[in-house]
Design an enzyme around this catalytic site. Structure first.
Site, PDB file in Angstrom:
ATOM      1  N   MET A 193      34.833  64.939 145.593  1.00 27.15           N
ATOM      2  CA  MET A 193      33.386  65.155 145.478  1.00 27.15           C
ATOM      3  C   MET A 193      32.634  63.828 145.495  1.00 27.15           C
ATOM      4  O   MET A 193      33.205  62.768 145.273  1.00 27.15           O
ATOM      5  CB  MET A 193      33.087  65.930 144.208  1.00 27.15           C
ATOM      6  CG  MET A 193      33.408  67.408 144.357  1.00 27.15           C
ATOM      7  SD  MET A 193      32.772  68.345 142.979  1.00 27.15           S
ATOM      8  CE  MET A 193      33.051  70.013 143.556  1.00 27.15           C
ATOM      9  N   ASN A 218      45.057  46.497 118.774  1.00 28.18           N
ATOM     10  CA  ASN A 218      44.914  45.647 117.588  1.00 28.18           C
ATOM     11  C   ASN A 218      44.725  44.171 117.908  1.00 28.18           C
ATOM     12  O   ASN A 218      44.812  43.327 117.025  1.00 28.18           O
ATOM     13  CB  ASN A 218      46.150  45.808 116.685  1.00 28.18           C
ATOM     14  CG  ASN A 218      47.441  45.448 117.400  1.00 28.18           C
ATOM     15  OD1 ASN A 218      47.467  45.361 118.630  1.00 28.18           O
ATOM     16  ND2 ASN A 218      48.508  45.234 116.658  1.00 28.18           N
ATOM     17  N   ASP A 268      29.954  62.945 139.135  1.00 24.58           N
ATOM     18  CA  ASP A 268      29.973  61.911 140.187  1.00 24.58           C
ATOM     19  C   ASP A 268      29.809  60.484 139.671  1.00 24.58           C
ATOM     20  O   ASP A 268      29.991  59.543 140.421  1.00 24.58           O
ATOM     21  CB  ASP A 268      28.834  62.153 141.182  1.00 24.58           C
ATOM     22  CG  ASP A 268      29.022  63.457 141.933  1.00 24.58           C
ATOM     23  OD1 ASP A 268      30.167  63.909 142.018  1.00 24.58           O
ATOM     24  OD2 ASP A 268      28.019  64.007 142.428  1.00 24.58           O
ATOM     25  N   SER A 273      27.257  64.582 134.719  1.00 25.44           N
ATOM     26  CA  SER A 273      27.459  64.590 136.165  1.00 25.44           C
ATOM     27  C   SER A 273      28.857  64.089 136.450  1.00 25.44           C
ATOM     28  O   SER A 273      29.243  63.034 135.945  1.00 25.44           O
ATOM     29  CB  SER A 273      26.430  63.669 136.820  1.00 25.44           C
ATOM     30  OG  SER A 273      26.880  63.263 138.080  1.00 25.44           O
ATOM     31  N   GLY A 325      18.333  65.453 138.790  1.00 25.29           N
ATOM     32  CA  GLY A 325      17.348  66.516 139.002  1.00 25.29           C
ATOM     33  C   GLY A 325      16.858  67.060 137.670  1.00 25.29           C
ATOM     34  O   GLY A 325      15.649  67.133 137.416  1.00 25.29           O
ATOM     35  N   SER A 351      48.005  50.244 120.251  1.00 22.51           N
ATOM     36  CA  SER A 351      47.415  50.066 118.920  1.00 22.51           C
ATOM     37  C   SER A 351      46.003  49.504 119.005  1.00 22.51           C
ATOM     38  O   SER A 351      45.233  49.619 118.065  1.00 22.51           O
ATOM     39  CB  SER A 351      48.262  49.120 118.082  1.00 22.51           C
ATOM     40  OG  SER A 351      49.607  49.477 118.134  1.00 22.51           O
ATOM     41  N   GLY A 375      24.648  70.889 137.786  1.00 25.56           N
ATOM     42  CA  GLY A 375      26.080  71.153 137.922  1.00 25.56           C
ATOM     43  C   GLY A 375      26.780  70.960 136.583  1.00 25.56           C
ATOM     44  O   GLY A 375      26.438  70.043 135.833  1.00 25.56           O
ATOM     45  N   GLY A 423      22.046  66.326 135.478  1.00 26.36           N
ATOM     46  CA  GLY A 423      22.003  65.257 136.472  1.00 26.36           C
ATOM     47  C   GLY A 423      20.596  64.719 136.666  1.00 26.36           C
ATOM     48  O   GLY A 423      19.688  65.023 135.877  1.00 26.36           O
ATOM     49  N   ARG A 448      20.617  76.770 138.131  1.00 25.51           N
ATOM     50  CA  ARG A 448      19.555  76.061 138.850  1.00 25.51           C
ATOM     51  C   ARG A 448      18.344  76.982 138.766  1.00 25.51           C
ATOM     52  O   ARG A 448      18.450  78.164 139.066  1.00 25.51           O
ATOM     53  CB  ARG A 448      19.951  75.817 140.291  1.00 25.51           C
ATOM     54  CG  ARG A 448      21.332  75.167 140.349  1.00 25.51           C
ATOM     55  CD  ARG A 448      21.426  74.037 141.334  1.00 25.51           C
ATOM     56  NE  ARG A 448      22.819  73.638 141.448  1.00 25.51           N
ATOM     57  CZ  ARG A 448      23.293  72.428 141.118  1.00 25.51           C
ATOM     58  NH1 ARG A 448      22.493  71.494 140.692  1.00 25.51           N
ATOM     59  NH2 ARG A 448      24.569  72.161 141.245  1.00 25.51           N
TER      60      ARG A 448
HETATM   61  P1  ADP Z   1      21.197  68.018 138.730  1.00 30.68           P
HETATM   62  O1  ADP Z   1      20.529  68.014 137.401  1.00 30.68           O
HETATM   63  O2  ADP Z   1      22.686  68.156 138.572  1.00 30.68           O
HETATM   64  O3  ADP Z   1      20.781  66.853 139.571  1.00 30.68           O
HETATM   65  P2  ADP Z   1      19.456  69.826 140.213  1.00 30.68           P
HETATM   66  O4  ADP Z   1      18.849  68.746 141.009  1.00 30.68           O
HETATM   67  O5  ADP Z   1      19.796  71.106 140.883  1.00 30.68           O
HETATM   68  O6  ADP Z   1      20.787  69.371 139.485  1.00 30.68           O
HETATM   69  O7  ADP Z   1      18.457  70.154 139.028  1.00 30.68           O
HETATM   70  C1  ADP Z   1      18.731  71.148 138.084  1.00 30.68           C
HETATM   71  C2  ADP Z   1      17.488  71.880 137.685  1.00 30.68           C
HETATM   72  O8  ADP Z   1      16.507  70.973 137.171  1.00 30.68           O
HETATM   73  C3  ADP Z   1      16.768  72.562 138.848  1.00 30.68           C
HETATM   74  O9  ADP Z   1      17.321  73.827 139.142  1.00 30.68           O
HETATM   75  C4  ADP Z   1      15.365  72.683 138.332  1.00 30.68           C
HETATM   76  O10 ADP Z   1      15.223  73.779 137.475  1.00 30.68           O
HETATM   77  C5  ADP Z   1      15.198  71.415 137.506  1.00 30.68           C
HETATM   78  N1  ADP Z   1      14.509  70.392 138.311  1.00 30.68           N
HETATM   79  C6  ADP Z   1      15.038  69.518 139.166  1.00 30.68           C
HETATM   80  N2  ADP Z   1      14.105  68.762 139.745  1.00 30.68           N
HETATM   81  C7  ADP Z   1      12.919  69.186 139.251  1.00 30.68           C
HETATM   82  C8  ADP Z   1      11.555  68.817 139.448  1.00 30.68           C
HETATM   83  N3  ADP Z   1      11.219  67.858 140.301  1.00 30.68           N
HETATM   84  N4  ADP Z   1      10.627  69.487 138.757  1.00 30.68           N
HETATM   85  C9  ADP Z   1      10.950  70.456 137.898  1.00 30.68           C
HETATM   86  N5  ADP Z   1      12.200  70.846 137.681  1.00 30.68           N
HETATM   87  C10 ADP Z   1      13.182  70.241 138.331  1.00 30.68           C
END
Ligand code: ADP
Length: 817
Positions: free
Chosen positions: A252, A580, A210, A208, A164, A578, A10, A162, A132
């Site tokens: 969110m 300070n 969040d 992120s 992921g 400031s 995101g 994030g 993604r």
């Molecule tokens: P965020 O990074 O915001 O948590 P996502 O979880 O959608 O968002 O992850 C973003 C991208 O990172 C995914 O679309 C994918 O390409 C990659 N990704 C996430 N998890 C994995 C994983 N376990 N293995 C490989 N690539 C991943």
């Protein structure tokens, strides 16, 4: 080294600041820098054959190579070789189509130079795109990604995304040796390529909104999202008040309640729902209605309930905003509306925090990459209080995932614990300042105290929020909060009255000082002040203000030698734009002020850029402390900054004129940028703003023009920033706990003797690096420059140096155009 940076998952405000900072720092360290468009998807797609060598890049290099004297004057730094590849504008214009003979079509891994990322951090979202990527989740996709990186000769990746995205990054790194072996056995890479790419270096930055990552206090984009939410709540507040309505605001946060919690604190909400701590009792409707009913009974005209997207009850049944509305309407008869903020929370201009922090973190990320070896773990760059830190990436991701699991297991205590102590403190703070407590919740009579609250010095954002928190806390505990109006002068005039729960309700969002403030010190009549302490029977005192407040506390503490009335615990909460006050790296109001400066400078820079070749000399307040100028310069990317600490002299002016001349000479003709020079008003009494502006007008010749702007009192800001409000609450409650604790110690002394308060019972609350500490006011003295009214050590001097590095000041000065 060749380093690529990508944004993934995101989008969030501040991602562009990361890219800018990483690219610039990399170039300064002698690296070749690339951006990967569209996150991991771009990595998988790579560059179409024939697109790898960018003709525009060569064109731009030629432009510079035609000036051989320039190249000679830049022998070891590769700034000029990396000045411009012409793709920054394409990226900034959000187009991948042909523009003026250039295109990004078929190119996902793009070489970028110094000027390609210029001015990026004023933009929200991510200019290099994010996506993604399903393909990257597959081994085939990652093999293609590895191949594309090797083709470009890239050894290192900076990922901003994030949990992921960071997980994906770590998987990629751990698989790397195998991917390289496979590519080699398939004949896709040569022996040399295999040897040169045995190891992939990665570093993660958490983008992120969040603020959901463990092991860091703040993620990139969260402060801006909180800004958007608070703006919305502030607007809703006025209409809610007018119609005596209730509003249910959905924000969110699927797994993380940070936004809802901090919006609840900063927005002065009545009730919040967050995933980590659902209402303890079922049915929760009773608890919510009882609380809101109490608020209405004391006369509150508006009700704000904040619901995180992922909120649920203790049995994990979702709590939806629409349902909350029905409950409020049916059970309490309130005219209730729902506002879902949705994607507005992601967007918009990054606030000051989302420019400064990502910039500092980007620098740290490049340093971590350069230091990394195959043996070191992958790092995630984070922050603790005011200190940039490196945390083991996978540990942070695992902890973050564990929070989600704990929630799914209904182990909410564990979820709270994993979120960290500050999160728990914030939630306690919310309850302490939002709920109305019954008599039974209060302390026994003998522990209740009369607390005097005083504002001192110039107004600063967050003073009122901190006061509201102190008042509400006092009332919960059974203490009596006594407002001293108009500082120590007001005290001598008996301007003291009790503050009430409802009376301070709207103070969260108010700028200025509700109590009234001035600079008069207790020394105007220390004996008189002591007798007023006695008359009003202050048993504890909270002073909120800047350097004067520190000075005042010092005088009161010294006054204990002569006046028994001062033998009560006293705390100073620093609040001054400031910033300070000695020893603390943060004062309430400084964030609001930086945001006011960023807003003003963005507008000024726009005007300066529209006129193409203008330098704006912007004058800031800040007394003899250059913090606001230096930090502001970092937040707006000013070319030059002058502070009182360093002063201004002729040599500096000469050097800086030369810097500006070189810089403008290297701009693409007809496309020159507006640039900013930020000057503290007290930087020099001789080289004034007018003088410097005129000098630049004269020296700029055909290259540039100059104008000036003085920000003056606008820097006090109108509405306090959410950070100043939330921090105001947190620090204020810590001060209250300190006062209670020292009161209890004093109580143990025999009442018939006059009580003797220890030196440690008069203290200033400070943030130093990663810790919050109460420092006895006496111990502060050796760190204070009382004449210049600032700390002896400017802890932020490194910020000024960094800011100068990021505009390439010394490199450009060294060039001979
Ligand atoms: P965020 O990074 O915001 O948590 P996502 O979880 O959608 O968002 O992850 C973003 C991208 O990172 C995914 O679309 C994918 O390409 C990659 N990704 C996430 N998890 C994995 C994983 N376990 N293995 C490989 N690539 C991943």
């Amino acid at each position: 080294m060749k380093i690529a940076v990508l944004t993934s998952g995101g989008d969030s405000a501040g991602m562009n600041a990361v890219v800018r900072s990483v690219v610039k720092t990399g170039i300064l360290k002698g690296c070749e820098m690339f951006v990967v468009r569209e996150g991991y998807e771009g990595l998988v797609r790579g560059n179409a054959d024939g697109q790898r060598v960018d003709p525009v890049a060569i064109h731009n290099l030629e432009h510079i190579i035609h000036k051989p004297s320039l190249i000679q004057s830049d022998p070891d730094k590769n700034l000029l070789h990396n000045l411009r590849f012409g793709d920054g504008d394409l990226l900034k214009d959000g187009t991948s189509e042909w523009v003026g003979g250039r295109t990004l079509k078929g190119r996902y891994i793009v070489r970028v130079g110094w000027d390609d990322v210029r001015g990026w951090f004023a933009e929200g979202g991510t200019l290099i795109g994010t996506a993604r990527s399903k393909a990257f989740r597959t081994p085939e996709g990652r093999t293609a990604a590895a191949h594309n990186l090797i083709k470009e000769g890239i050894h290192a990746l900076v990922i901003c995304g994030g949990d992921g995205s960071l997980t994906g990054a770590d998987i990629f790194r751990s698989e790397w040796p195998q991917l390289v072996t496979d590519l080699h056995s398939q004949g896709k890479i040569t022996d040399e390529q295999r040897e040169a790419h045995t190891h992939l270096r990665i570093v993660g930055l958490v983008g992120s909104i969040d603020n959901d990552m463990c092991m860091t206090d703040m993620t990139i984009g969260a402060p801006t999202a909180l800004h958007r939410i608070c703006e919305a709540i502030d607007n809703i507040n006025s209409t809610a008040y007018s119609h005596s309505r209730a509003f249910v605001v959905e924000v969110m946060g699927r797994d993380c309640g940070w936004l809802a919690l901090n919006a609840g604190i900063a927005g002065g909400a009545d009730f919040i729902f967050i995933p980590e701590r659902p209402p303890k009792k079922l049915p929760w409707e009773d608890e919510m209605c009882a609380e809101i009913h109490r608020h209405r009974e004391v006369g509150k005209r508006k009700t704000i309930v904040i619901v995180a997207e992922g909120a649920h009850d203790a049995e994990l049944n979702p709590i939806r905003a629409e349902y909350v509305k029905e409950v409020l309407t049916e059970r309490l008869g309130l005219d209730t509306r729902v506002t879902t903020l949705g994607h507005t929370q992601r967007g918009g201009r990054p606030c000051a925090g989302d420019r400064i922090l990502p910039t500092l973190q980007g620098v740290e990320a490049v340093e971590a990459l350069l230091e990394s070896t195959p043996e070191t773990p992958s790092y995630m760059i984070g922050v603790h209080e005011n200190k940039i830190i490196r945390a083991p990436l996978m540990e942070a991701v695992a902890l973050t995932k564990a929070v989600g699991q704990a929630v799914r297991d209904k182990d909410f205590d564990k979820a709270m614990e994993l979120r960290g102590a500050e999160f728990g403190e914030a939630l306690d703070g919310f309850h302490a300042t939002s709920s109305l407590y019954s008599e039974s919740a209060k302390l026994p009579q003998e522990q209740r105290i009369r607390v005097g609250i005083i504002h001192m010095g110039a107004p600063a954002g967050g003073m009122n929020a901190a006061t509201r928190a102190a008042v509400r806390y006092c009332l919960r505990q059974g203490h009596l909060p006594l407002a001293v109006h108009n500082g120590f002068r007001g005290l001598l005039d008996d301007s003291v009255d009790e503050l009430t729960w409802l009376g301070v309700d709207a103070w969260m969002a108010r700028g200025g000082s509700e109590l009234g403030t001035n600079r008069a010190l207790p020394s105007i009549d220390i004996g008189g002040i002591a007798s007023k302490f006695q008359e009003f029977n202050f048993q504890a005192v909270l002073i909120i203000g800047g350097f004067e407040a520190f000075d005042a506390l010092l005088l009161l503490e010294e006054g204990r030698k002569h006046y028994p009335a001062f033998h009560v615990p006293m705390a100073h909460l620093p609040a001054t734009i400031s910033n300070n006050v000695p020893m603390t790296e943060y004062s309430l109001g400084s964030d609001t002020s930086l945001n006011a400066l960023v807003d003003a400078c963005d507008a000024i820079k726009q005007s300066a850029s529209a006129s193409r070749d203008r330098v704006f000399v912007v004058e800031t307040q800040g007394g003899k402390c250059g913090y606001i100028a230096a930090m502001g310069a970092l937040a707006v990317g000013a070319s030059i900054v002058y502070t009182p600490e360093d002063g201004i002299n002729l040599d500096m002016l000469k050097r800086d004129v030369r810097f500006l001349k070189t810089r403008y000479a290297l701009d693409v003709p007809g496309r020159s940028e507006g640039r900013l020079l930020i000057k503290s008003e007290a930087a020099s009494s001789v080289y004034t703003t007018t003088f410097i502006t005129k000098m630049l007008q004269e020296e700029g010749g055909a290259l540039f023009d100059a104008r000036s702007a003085s920000l003056g009192h606008t820097l006090q800001g109108g509405i306090p920033s959410p950070m100043d409000r939330a921090r105001g609450v947190r620090l204020s409650l810590k001060c209250m706990a300190f006062l209670e604790q020292h009161h209890a110690v004093l109580q143990k002394q025999p009442p018939h003797k006059s009580r003797h308060a220890s030196g440690s019972s008069a203290a200033v609350i400070t943030i130093q690096g990663s810790s919050v500490t109460m420092v006895p006011v006496r111990d502060m003295v050796e760190h204070a420059d009382m004449g210049k009214r600032r700390g002896k050590v400017a802890w932020w001097s490194g910020i000024k140096e960094l800011e100068e590095e990021l505009v390439g000041r010394s490199q450009f000065i060294g060039l001979r155009v």
